[in-house]
Write an enzyme that holds these catalytic residues in place. Structure first.
Site, short mmCIF file in Angstrom:
data_model
loop_
_atom_site.label_atom_id
_atom_site.label_comp_id
_atom_site.label_asym_id
_atom_site.label_seq_id
_atom_site.Cartn_x
_atom_site.Cartn_y
_atom_site.Cartn_z
N LYS A 174 66.06 18.86 35.31
CA LYS A 174 66.73 20.12 35.00
C LYS A 174 68.22 19.89 34.76
CE LYS A 174 68.86 23.44 37.02
NZ LYS A 174 69.71 23.82 35.88
N GLU A 197 74.23 13.68 45.56
CA GLU A 197 75.52 13.18 45.05
C GLU A 197 76.39 14.42 44.87
OE1 GLU A 197 76.35 10.13 44.69
OE2 GLU A 197 74.51 8.98 44.40
N CYS A 225 83.63 14.06 39.69
CA CYS A 225 83.46 14.01 41.15
C CYS A 225 84.29 12.88 41.75
CB CYS A 225 82.00 13.82 41.49
SG CYS A 225 81.28 12.42 40.63
N GLU A 227 87.91 20.77 46.40
CA GLU A 227 87.72 20.14 45.11
C GLU A 227 88.12 21.13 44.01
OE1 GLU A 227 83.65 19.41 43.84
OE2 GLU A 227 84.27 17.42 43.16
P1 NAD Z 1 76.39 22.95 40.77
O1 NAD Z 1 76.13 22.52 42.18
O2 NAD Z 1 76.80 24.34 40.52
O3 NAD Z 1 75.09 22.70 39.87
C1 NAD Z 1 74.44 21.45 39.80
C2 NAD Z 1 73.02 21.65 39.33
O4 NAD Z 1 72.32 22.37 40.35
C3 NAD Z 1 72.89 22.47 38.05
O5 NAD Z 1 71.84 21.96 37.27
C4 NAD Z 1 72.53 23.85 38.58
O6 NAD Z 1 71.81 24.63 37.66
C5 NAD Z 1 71.67 23.49 39.78
N1 NAD Z 1 71.57 24.53 40.80
C6 NAD Z 1 72.41 25.57 41.02
N2 NAD Z 1 71.96 26.32 42.04
C7 NAD Z 1 70.83 25.73 42.50
C8 NAD Z 1 69.92 26.02 43.54
N3 NAD Z 1 70.09 27.06 44.35
N4 NAD Z 1 68.87 25.19 43.74
C9 NAD Z 1 68.70 24.11 42.97
N5 NAD Z 1 69.52 23.79 41.94
C10 NAD Z 1 70.58 24.59 41.71
O7 NAD Z 1 77.43 21.89 40.21
P2 NAD Z 1 78.13 21.89 38.78
O8 NAD Z 1 79.13 22.99 38.78
O9 NAD Z 1 77.12 21.79 37.70
O10 NAD Z 1 78.88 20.46 38.82
C11 NAD Z 1 80.06 20.27 39.49
C12 NAD Z 1 79.87 19.68 40.88
O11 NAD Z 1 79.07 18.50 40.81
C13 NAD Z 1 81.17 19.25 41.52
O12 NAD Z 1 81.21 19.64 42.85
C14 NAD Z 1 81.13 17.74 41.40
O13 NAD Z 1 81.90 17.05 42.35
C15 NAD Z 1 79.70 17.46 41.58
N6 NAD Z 1 79.37 16.14 41.01
C16 NAD Z 1 79.07 15.12 41.87
C17 NAD Z 1 78.80 13.85 41.36
C18 NAD Z 1 78.43 12.72 42.26
O14 NAD Z 1 77.83 11.76 41.78
N7 NAD Z 1 78.76 12.75 43.55
C19 NAD Z 1 78.82 13.63 39.99
C20 NAD Z 1 79.15 14.71 39.13
C21 NAD Z 1 79.41 15.95 39.67
#
Ligand code: NAD
Length: 455
Positions: free
Chosen positions: A158, A233, A267, A357
């Site tokens: 997804k 992650e 991130c 963040e």
């Molecule tokens: P997000 O947590 O809003 O969404 C991530 C994914 O989770 C999306 O596909 C979203 O649709 C899905 N999602 C949202 N709600 C959900 C739920 N209740 N259940 C299951 N899935 C759900 O994050 P974002 O805004 O897309 O990305 C930014 C964040 O990702 C930042 O905090 C960043 O630090 C983190 N990030 C971490 C890494 C790492 O490797 N540690 C890498 C890239 C981004």
């Protein structure tokens, strides 16, 4: 009740134009995708390792052959500078090459025991749900797909609802590579519907999740009901620690790219720049000068180094972190697009800008007195994802390395991510490791077998 198709628009954040209209998947489509993946699993796990390796190798080659097309999609959908998007797609291919090579190198053990022979096998988990964010859509998908497929799992992937296009194109290339239908299923839909259903689904054995710490928490809680495996992650608030004995010009030239790359939506962003007080002013002069040179503008131009933020809503969140006059604020293009300028703020580690963040191009510069204070400040955060240390003193570099609570660290460099080396967080940045041989551990189960050889 009538069955109604729900569609959603996908935008180019640099122009605010709609670049695609897609049908939105819901619970029904998620259940159907899980069912397809479950049905495909027995045949996929029966594919001989050498043949699975060949299929992954073919996929890697197809990604290379379609590199320009995939980079174009990623650049338009995320607002990434085209040069960076090309590098990301090259990494996607490298990740698939790496895991193609790894398929046949997952050896079991024989363990000395009395009365028989004891051995271990690595077994696939079954159907895995992979949930990825919008900042590096294809790249992060490959970090999970590579080991998941190498270990003979089937997948429901997804992508984030803002950036589903590259994953949908990859799904086509996966089929073109000869990987059987049903092995990888991509669903474009909302996290709270599709993502949550994957987390709850009894036929999904594991969730590989990259995203915010907040959603990570709900994934972990949701997974508890079925004792699903999870790899998380999550977010970061990493430190870039600059000691007085560092090559200051080199450290300052690199520092902007450690925060402003991908418009700060990274991130691994080293968004807390810790500078030793004795060189604070000198370093800041270099830093402001280097930041002034970051080329912000049209992502389609070769020379562009920073594009817009992903959305208007995200720009509002980023802006909420900056009040008052910053130390430096760069320029952005006029007109349409979700632009936000490179911004440098002098801060204390207790300020909101240093604790949360931002996920935008905003750096907090924080002074420190000595090594002990640098370590204390760097560790004074709930996160622990990446970081850098700049010093010419090798013993200090190693002392500080061991003291920092972080999963990924670089010395005199910004580099965090390679296909061959483990990546992942300490503390609330998550757990489990992706990439390299460590990445395989998250997608298989160890089976121990005892064979009695004595009557
Ligand atoms: P997000 O947590 O809003 O969404 C991530 C994914 O989770 C999306 O596909 C979203 O649709 C899905 N999602 C949202 N709600 C959900 C739920 N209740 N259940 C299951 N899935 C759900 O994050 P974002 O805004 O897309 O990305 C930014 C964040 O990702 C930042 O905090 C960043 O630090 C983190 N990030 C971490 C890494 C790492 O490797 N540690 C890498 C890239 C981004």
């Amino acid at each position: 009740m009538l069955n109604r198709r729900v569609s959603f628009a996908v935008l180019n954040p640099a122009t605010e134009e709609t670049i695609a209209e897609l049908d939105q998947a819901g619970v029904e489509e998620t259940d159907a995708a899980v069912a397809r993946a479950k049905e495909a699993f027995p045949a996929w796990r029966a594919v001989a390792p050498a043949d699975r390796a060949r299929l992954l190798r073919r996929l890697a080659t197809l990604v290379e052959e379609h590199g320009e097309e995939l980079a174009g999609i990623e650049s338009r959908n995320v607002g990434k500078p085209i040069g960076g998007a090309r590098a990301e797609v090259a990494m996607v291919a490298a990740v698939f090459h790496f895991y193609a090579g790894a398929v046949e190198k997952q050896y079991g053990e024989t363990i000395p025991v009395g009365g028989g022979i004891d051995m271990t096998f690595r077994e696939p988990l079954g159907v895995v749900g992979l949930i990825v964010p919008w900042n590096f859509p294809l790249n992060i998908a490959s970090w999970k797909l590579g080991p998941a497929l190498a270990c003979a799992n089937t997948v429901v992937l997804k992508p984030a609802e803002l950036t589903p296009l590259s994953a949908l194109r990859l799904e086509e290339l996966i089929l073109e590579a000869g990987i059987p239908e049903g092995v990888v299923n991509v669903l474009a839909g909302p996290g709270r519907v599709v993502g949550q259903r994957l987390v709850e689904h009894p036929d999904v054995a594991k969730i590989g999740f990259t995203g915010s710490t907040e959603v990570g928490r709900s994934v972990m809680a949701g997974a508890a009901a079925t004792i699903k495996r999870v790899t998380l992650e999550l977010g970061g608030k990493s430190a870039n620690v600059v000691f007085a004995d560092a090559d200051l010009e080199k450290a300052a030239a690199a520092a902007p790219y450690a925060v402003f790359d991908n418009a700060g939506q990274d991130c691994c962003a080293r968004s807390r720049i810790l500078v030793q007080k004795s060189v604070h002013d000198e370093f800041l002069d270099y830093l402001v000068e280097a930041t002034r040179r970051v080329k912000v503008g049209d992502p389609q131009l070769e020379e562009t180094e920073m594009g817009p933020l992903i959305s208007a809503a995200h720009r509002e969140t980023v802006a909420s972190f900056v009040d008052g006059e910053p130390l430096f604020r760069g320029d952005v293009p006029e007109g349409r697009g979700f632009w936000y300028p490179c911004t440098i703020i002098e801060a204390s580690n207790d300020d909101r800008i240093a604790r949360e963040e931002v996920f935008g191009p905003v750096a907090a510069v924080i002074p420190f007195d000595d090594e002990a204070e640098a370590i204390r400040i760097a560790n004074d955060t709930p996160y622990g994802l990446s970081g850098s240390i700049w010093t010419r003193d090798g013993a200090r570099a190693l002392r500080v390395t061991r003291a920092l609570e972080t999963g990924v660290l670089s010395i005199n460099s910004n580099s965090s991510v390679r296909p061959t080396t483990p990546f992942g967080g300490f503390k609330q940045s998550g757990f489990g490791r992706e990439l390299g041989m460590h990445g395989l551990a998250g997608y298989s189960e160890v089976k121990n077998v005892y064979y009695a050889t004595e009557d």
